[in-house]
Each structure stands twice: as structure tokens, then as C-alpha cells.
Design a protein around this motif. Structure first.
Motif, PDB file in Angstrom:
ATOM      1  N   ILE A   1      69.813 -14.039 -12.208  1.00 15.30           N
ATOM      2  CA  ILE A   1      70.888 -14.026 -13.193  1.00 15.30           C
ATOM      3  C   ILE A   1      71.224 -15.486 -13.435  1.00 15.30           C
ATOM      4  N   GLN A   2      71.377 -15.886 -14.671  1.00 14.38           N
ATOM      5  CA  GLN A   2      71.747 -17.268 -14.977  1.00 14.38           C
ATOM      6  C   GLN A   2      73.235 -17.335 -15.286  1.00 14.38           C
ATOM      7  N   PHE A   3      73.943 -18.137 -14.511  1.00 10.45           N
ATOM      8  CA  PHE A   3      75.378 -18.292 -14.697  1.00 10.45           C
ATOM      9  C   PHE A   3      75.656 -19.449 -15.655  1.00 10.45           C
ATOM     10  N   GLN A   4      76.563 -19.192 -16.586  1.00 13.90           N
ATOM     11  CA  GLN A   4      76.905 -20.186 -17.597  1.00 13.90           C
ATOM     12  C   GLN A   4      78.012 -21.115 -17.094  1.00 13.90           C
ATOM     13  N   ASP A   5      78.052 -22.311 -17.652  1.00 17.57           N
ATOM     14  CA  ASP A   5      79.131 -23.243 -17.367  1.00 17.57           C
ATOM     15  C   ASP A   5      80.309 -22.925 -18.287  1.00 17.57           C
ATOM     16  N   LEU A   6      81.488 -22.730 -17.712  1.00 20.37           N
ATOM     17  CA  LEU A   6      82.640 -22.293 -18.502  1.00 20.37           C
ATOM     18  C   LEU A   6      83.032 -23.325 -19.548  1.00 20.37           C
ATOM     19  N   ASP A   7      83.035 -24.595 -19.198  1.00 22.99           N
ATOM     20  CA  ASP A   7      83.396 -25.642 -20.158  1.00 22.99           C
ATOM     21  C   ASP A   7      82.453 -25.633 -21.358  1.00 22.99           C
ATOM     22  N   GLU A   8      81.155 -25.535 -21.079  1.00 21.39           N
ATOM     23  CA  GLU A   8      80.175 -25.526 -22.170  1.00 21.39           C
ATOM     24  C   GLU A   8      80.375 -24.312 -23.068  1.00 21.39           C
ATOM     25  N   LEU A   9      80.643 -23.178 -22.449  1.00 24.82           N
ATOM     26  CA  LEU A   9      80.830 -21.948 -23.221  1.00 24.82           C
ATOM     27  C   LEU A   9      82.079 -22.034 -24.096  1.00 24.82           C
ATOM     28  N   LEU A  10      83.160 -22.574 -23.546  1.00 22.27           N
ATOM     29  CA  LEU A  10      84.393 -22.732 -24.318  1.00 22.27           C
ATOM     30  C   LEU A  10      84.181 -23.657 -25.512  1.00 22.27           C
ATOM     31  N   ASN A  11      83.452 -24.735 -25.304  1.00 17.90           N
ATOM     32  CA  ASN A  11      83.193 -25.677 -26.391  1.00 17.90           C
ATOM     33  C   ASN A  11      82.331 -25.043 -27.481  1.00 17.90           C
ATOM     34  N   LYS A  12      81.366 -24.228 -27.074  1.00 16.03           N
ATOM     35  CA  LYS A  12      80.530 -23.535 -28.059  1.00 16.03           C
ATOM     36  C   LYS A  12      81.357 -22.557 -28.887  1.00 16.03           C
TER      37      LYS A  12
ATOM     38  N   GLU B   1      80.187  -5.716 -22.128  1.00 17.38           N
ATOM     39  CA  GLU B   1      79.149  -5.974 -23.119  1.00 17.38           C
ATOM     40  C   GLU B   1      79.332  -5.081 -24.340  1.00 17.38           C
ATOM     41  N   CYS B   2      79.716  -3.835 -24.103  1.00 21.64           N
ATOM     42  CA  CYS B   2      79.884  -2.873 -25.205  1.00 21.64           C
ATOM     43  C   CYS B   2      81.097  -3.194 -26.075  1.00 21.64           C
ATOM     44  N   THR B   3      82.087  -3.902 -25.536  1.00 21.96           N
ATOM     45  CA  THR B   3      83.317  -4.173 -26.276  1.00 21.96           C
ATOM     46  C   THR B   3      83.390  -5.600 -26.806  1.00 21.96           C
ATOM     47  N   GLY B   4      82.296  -6.340 -26.712  1.00 25.12           N
ATOM     48  CA  GLY B   4      82.240  -7.650 -27.334  1.00 25.12           C
ATOM     49  C   GLY B   4      82.896  -8.773 -26.561  1.00 25.12           C
ATOM     50  N   VAL B   5      83.040  -8.617 -25.256  1.00 23.86           N
ATOM     51  CA  VAL B   5      83.585  -9.704 -24.437  1.00 23.86           C
ATOM     52  C   VAL B   5      82.651 -10.909 -24.517  1.00 23.86           C
ATOM     53  N   ASN B   6      83.207 -12.096 -24.709  1.00 23.51           N
ATOM     54  CA  ASN B   6      82.396 -13.302 -24.849  1.00 23.51           C
ATOM     55  C   ASN B   6      81.818 -13.782 -23.528  1.00 23.51           C
ATOM     56  N   ALA B   7      82.546 -13.566 -22.437  1.00 22.92           N
ATOM     57  CA  ALA B   7      82.045 -13.963 -21.122  1.00 22.92           C
ATOM     58  C   ALA B   7      82.903 -13.327 -20.042  1.00 22.92           C
ATOM     59  N   VAL B   8      82.264 -13.075 -18.907  1.00 21.74           N
ATOM     60  CA  VAL B   8      82.966 -12.598 -17.717  1.00 21.74           C
ATOM     61  C   VAL B   8      83.010 -13.746 -16.713  1.00 21.74           C
ATOM     62  N   ILE B   9      84.176 -13.952 -16.107  1.00 21.41           N
ATOM     63  CA  ILE B   9      84.365 -15.043 -15.156  1.00 21.41           C
ATOM     64  C   ILE B   9      84.619 -14.458 -13.778  1.00 21.41           C
ATOM     65  N   VAL B  10      83.848 -14.903 -12.791  1.00 18.14           N
ATOM     66  CA  VAL B  10      83.999 -14.420 -11.415  1.00 18.14           C
ATOM     67  C   VAL B  10      84.106 -15.615 -10.476  1.00 18.14           C
ATOM     68  N   PRO B  11      84.843 -15.467  -9.367  1.00 18.23           N
ATOM     69  CA  PRO B  11      84.928 -16.557  -8.392  1.00 18.23           C
ATOM     70  C   PRO B  11      83.668 -16.644  -7.545  1.00 18.23           C
ATOM     71  N   SER B  12      83.369 -17.845  -7.066  1.00 18.14           N
ATOM     72  CA  SER B  12      82.181 -18.054  -6.241  1.00 18.14           C
ATOM     73  C   SER B  12      82.281 -17.344  -4.903  1.00 18.14           C
TER      74      SER B  12
ATOM     75  N   PHE C   1      72.321  -8.905 -17.939  1.00 18.22           N
ATOM     76  CA  PHE C   1      71.366  -9.849 -18.526  1.00 18.22           C
ATOM     77  C   PHE C   1      71.736 -10.223 -19.960  1.00 18.22           C
ATOM     78  N   ARG C   2      72.655  -9.505 -20.561  1.00 14.46           N
ATOM     79  CA  ARG C   2      72.987  -9.730 -21.966  1.00 14.46           C
ATOM     80  C   ARG C   2      74.352 -10.397 -22.149  1.00 14.46           C
ATOM     81  N   LEU C   3      75.107 -10.487 -21.090  1.00 16.84           N
ATOM     82  CA  LEU C   3      76.486 -10.950 -21.162  1.00 16.84           C
ATOM     83  C   LEU C   3      76.632 -12.266 -20.415  1.00 16.84           C
ATOM     84  N   PRO C   4      77.164 -13.321 -21.044  1.00 16.13           N
ATOM     85  CA  PRO C   4      77.390 -14.564 -20.305  1.00 16.13           C
ATOM     86  C   PRO C   4      78.330 -14.345 -19.118  1.00 16.13           C
ATOM     87  N   ILE C   5      77.917 -14.840 -17.966  1.00 13.26           N
ATOM     88  CA  ILE C   5      78.729 -14.728 -16.754  1.00 13.26           C
ATOM     89  C   ILE C   5      78.932 -16.133 -16.199  1.00 13.26           C
ATOM     90  N   CYS C   6      80.174 -16.472 -15.924  1.00 12.91           N
ATOM     91  CA  CYS C   6      80.520 -17.792 -15.392  1.00 12.91           C
ATOM     92  C   CYS C   6      81.029 -17.646 -13.967  1.00 12.91           C
TER      93      CYS C   6
END
Length: 246
Positions: free
Chosen positions: A79-90, A120-131, A150-155
Motif C-alpha cells: 500500500i502506498q501512503f500519501q504525504d498529507l502536505d502534498e495532498l492538501l496542496n494538490k 471510497e464510495c462516498t468520494g472521500v479525498n483521503a483517509v488519515i491514520v496514525p502511525s 488501493f483506490r483511496l489515498p491514505i495518509c
């Protein structure tokens, strides 16, 4: 991007992983597997030139640790985890109203998977979870998500509060779903940019997160049981957001 190595199992979850462009190292199929999903997977394997082999069910049971693998197990790169700052800027560059889902130490992998599927079904832009302190996004979670992982950005973030401060800096309101309020979710305006916070199954949302929330809402309960399963509560709230934003 941070990676988390794993295996996935289940015909539909593997199909979703392939369709989302996830890198598959190898797929193990049960000998003489039948059915429409199995045929679809075999077609995808051939189409994408993915390494595979037919194995006895005992091999699949071992690989999946006796979970319901449906005759298919895949080794995937991660699973590839996204960077929250980068995602917010995008998102700032797009004509969209952001919707984030922040999970405060959800501990059950199946609840996590179900939440990812609904997100994913409701159009959430990203899910954020603690390490730390959160359920892993492992094979069980991926299977329950029906491939949505695999289809939803996860930070992944070190601290939930750090994520809240980042979101607020981008003018995103923080809405926590908790029984520690008298305000029903239907009285909250979800049309502005929003980060929805859901808490752990046993402890709920931490006090520090509640203190830093812009709004707190609850789902009305008419029965004798005093709480909903977190994945059900999350789904009901996300669809209220969908309703308001239509």
C-alpha cells in the motif's frame, strides 16, 4: 511515499488491486478454480502478464492463515501512503470541496476495511491514520475494503493532532462524531471543506482531539443499545455529507 508490504486474498480484492495499477508480484490460484470472478481474474493475469501458479488449497490456507481466500492469494508490493502536505496542496489547485476522514486509533482491521470501502464510495479525498495505535492495513483490511484500499489515498501521520493542525491551516473544519454532545449530525453544515473524525471502538475520540474540533455531532439512537459500530456510524455520517452536498 511510504510503503507497507503485505499479501492480499480474495478474488474481488485482487481484481481491484490490478485495476488500480497496483504492482502484483505473484498470484496463487487454487487448482481447477471455477466461477465468473475466477475467469475474470485469469483474464486480467494474462492481459497484464502477471506471474501466477496453480496450487493446492493447503498452500492457499497457509498463505492466508486460513482466512476466506476464495481460491486466490496475491503477493503485492505494498500500500502506498500519501504525504498529507502534498495532498492538501494538490487539492488546493482543484475545483473541489475537500472531504477527509481522520481515524483516531481504529483497532479492528475489519472495521477499518469497511470504513475504507464506504469512504471510497462516498468520494472521500483521503483517509488519515496514525502511525501507532491503529489497525494495520493488512490482508484482512484490504479484503474487507473490497480493494478500496488501493483506490483511496491514505495518509499516515505521527500524531492525530498534527494532522488536525495541518487541516485547519487549510481552512478545513474538524467535525468529530461522538456521544459526548447533544448536537445531532443533521444540524451540522458539512458543505464547507470538512475533516470527519471517527474514534476507536472502545475509547472513542481522544479528549485532546475533541477539544480541537470545530464541531461535535452524534447519531440519534432510539433503541436500548447505547452505541453503533464505528464503521456503521461512519457510513451513516458520510452519506449525510453526500446528501448535503448534492
Amino acid at each position: 511515499m511510504e510503503k507497507d508490504m503485505t499479501k492480499i486474498f480474495g478474488l474481488r480484492a485482487i481484481l481491484e488491486a490490478i485495476d488500480s495499477g497496483q504492482e502484483i508480484e505473484k498470484i496463487y490460484l487454487q487448482k481447477e478454480i471455477q466461477g465468473s470472478l475466477a475467469k475474470a481474474l485469469q483474464h486480467k493475469i494474462n492481459e497484464n502478464n502477471i506471474s501466477f501458479s496453480y496450487v493446492p488449497i493447503e498452500k492457499l490456507n497457509k498463505l492466508s492463515k486460513f482466512q476466506n481466500h476464495q481460491g486466490a492469494v496475491a503477493k503485492t508490493s505494498s500500500i502506498q501512503f500519501q504525504d498529507l502536505d502534498e495532498l492538501l496542496n494538490k487539492l488546493n489547485d482543484k475545483d473541489t470541496t475537500p472531504l477527509f476522514l481522520l481515524l483516531d486509533q481504529i483497532s479492528d482491521v475489519r472495521n477499518l476495511g469497511a470504513i475504507l470501502r464506504t469512504a471510497e464510495c462516498t468520494g472521500v479525498n483521503a483517509v488519515i491514520v496514525p502511525s501507532h495505535g491503529s489497525a494495520p492495513i493488512n490482508a484482512d483490511a484490504i479484503k474487507t475494503s473490497a480493494g478500496a484500499a488501493f483506490r483511496l489515498p491514505i495518509c499516515k501521520v505521527n500524531h492525530v493532532l498534527d494532522a488536525i493542525y495541518q487541516l485547519k491551516a487549510h481552512d478545513i473544519q474538524i467535525v468529530s462524531i461522538t456521544e459526548k454532545t447533544d448536537v445531532p449530525i443533521y444540524d451540522i453544515d458539512f458543505r464547507p471543506p470538512t475533516a470527519l473524525v471517527m474514534g476507536s471502538e472502545h475509547k472513542g475520540i481522544s479528549t485532546s482531539v475533541l477539544k480541537n474540533s470545530d464541531h461535535k455531532g452524534k447519531l440519534p439512537l432510539s433503541g436500548t443499545i447505547d452505541s453503533l459500530n464505528v464503521s456503521v456510524a461512519c457510513g451513516a455520517t458520510l452519506y449525510e455529507i453526500v446528501r448535503q452536498r448534492r
